[in-house]
Write an enzyme that holds these catalytic residues in place. Structure first.
Site, PDB file in Angstrom:
ATOM      1  N   HIS A   6       8.321   2.863   3.422  1.00 45.52           N
ATOM      2  CA  HIS A   6       7.634   1.738   2.806  1.00 45.52           C
ATOM      3  C   HIS A   6       7.045   0.804   3.863  1.00 45.52           C
ATOM      4  CE1 HIS A   6      10.954   3.043   0.119  1.00 45.52           C
ATOM      5  NE2 HIS A   6       9.965   3.064  -0.763  1.00 45.52           N
ATOM      6  N   ASP A  39      10.669   0.948   6.773  1.00 42.64           N
ATOM      7  CA  ASP A  39      11.817   1.851   6.859  1.00 42.64           C
ATOM      8  C   ASP A  39      11.437   3.314   6.993  1.00 42.64           C
ATOM      9  OD1 ASP A  39      10.785   2.289   4.362  1.00 42.64           O
ATOM     10  OD2 ASP A  39      12.622   1.816   3.257  1.00 42.64           O
ATOM     11  N   SER A  78       8.782   2.684  -5.964  1.00 39.75           N
ATOM     12  CA  SER A  78       9.344   1.690  -5.046  1.00 39.75           C
ATOM     13  C   SER A  78       8.293   0.825  -4.373  1.00 39.75           C
ATOM     14  CB  SER A  78      10.198   2.388  -3.975  1.00 39.75           C
ATOM     15  OG  SER A  78       9.430   3.351  -3.273  1.00 39.75           O
TER      16      SER A  78
END
Length: 335
Positions: A300, A297, A51
């Site tokens: 990240h 968040d 991610s």
């Protein structure tokens, strides 16, 4: 740099690594023996990762991403696990290339300047079982996707949206993957497990090298190729620990989360979602000023943080062996 040395450098202690941090490898394949100022150029980037460098692969496979992701730069969800651009986006910009299209995105993709095989929650090692929260697109699967793309390019006549046949030997190959192996399936501090992760990455590099038409030579050296390790762990750790030094107000506190406090993070409710917990409707919403936060968040980084990370990378000060990219390449400004 030998692959063996690259493996030894990946010996991070997972218990000390902040969320969203593992390591980042840059693979410069088939560079000339002598590189002079501003003569290095890469016509394409092929990225492998999770991610931290996903530009929409996961959400192409499992739609759809929700607001407030993408709120800062794209003004809408754009497949990044951030409020804006990821490090790989800034790298492409610096090299004068367009953003990388996710390999899994069937509509609107253009692979003429490379492809992004990264997907959120991916791991280096293939899990024995598909544990909840782990992507099926492990590093080995991403390599298979790369091989399939290359085979199709050589089988087909030239297409505007596909890379040219000669681009694979001139491209920049990047890896940003590994944290999920320790977050989901790893054993904290287990050196054998860490070695397995490093060995899988090393094997993948060898396979990419072989598929470029060169024979891998024993003693862990690739002729006419350079393997550069970039210690982004140190960059991220520095920003997390000293946020005000870099213009941030909040270090560990997430912009998009719930619960407030030092972290504003609830692992039961991810950014943009809501859930009934103990009879209470809990919503993980975003702040209005993500530029003041290091963490987007709780897992990240924000776009503002990613911009700092790429500037540190491009300076070459975190490369091993030293490779002052900003001095050797005619880089575009980061904005």
């Amino acid at each position: 740099m030998s692959l063996r040395k690259a493996e030894s450098h990946s010996g991070l202690r997972p218990s000390l690594v902040p969320p969203g941090v593992f390591f980042f490898l840059l693979i410069f394949l088939y560079l000339p023996a002598k590189t002079t100022e501003a003569d290095c150029s890469f016509p394409a980037i092929f990225n492998f990762g999770d991610s931290n460098s996903d530009t929409g692969g996961f959400w192409a496979a499992f739609p759809a991403q929700r607001a407030p992701f993408g709120m800062t730069y794209f003004k809408k969800p754009a497949g990044r696990a951030s409020d804006g651009r990821a490090v790989i986006d800034f790298l492409a910009q610096a090299l004068g290339l367009p953003f990388l299209s996710p390999y899994l995105q069937s509509i609107g993709s253009n692979f003429s300047h490379g492809a992004n095989f990264a997907t959120a929650s991916s791991t280096v090692l293939l899990p024995s079982l598909f544990v909840t929260g782990i992507s099926p697109f492990s590093l080995a699967i991403q390599l298979n996707q790369m091989n399939e793309l290359r085979v199709r390019v050589f089988e087909m006549s030239p297409q505007d949206y596909l890379p040219s046949k000669g681009i694979f030997a001139k491209a920049l190959y990047t890896f940003d993957i590994g944290q999920n192996d320790f977050a989901y399936i790893g054993i904290g501090g287990d050196k054998q497990f860490l070695s397995q992760v490093a060995n899988q990455i090393a094997w993948t590099i060898k396979e990419l090298y072989n598929n470029g038409g060169r024979t891998f030579m024993t003693q862990s050296e690739l002729q006419n190729a350079s393997v550069i390790y970039v210690d982004t762990h140190s960059v991220k750790l520095e920003v997390f620990q000293h946020p005000k030094k870099y213009g941030f107000i909040y270090g560990t506190k997430a912009c998009c989360g719930s619960g407030g406090g030092s972290y504003n993070y609830n692992p039961q409710v991810f950014c943009g979602n809501n859930k009934i917990i103990n009879g209470i409707n809990v919503t993980a919403s975003a702040c209005s000023d993500p530029q003041n936060y290091v963490s987007w968040d709780g897992v990240h980084a924000t776009e503002a943080t990613n911009k700092i990370i790429i500037r540190a990378i491009l300076s070459g000060s975190y490369f091993d062996p030293p490779f002052p990219l900003s001095h050797l390449c005619n880089l575009k400004p980061i904005c």
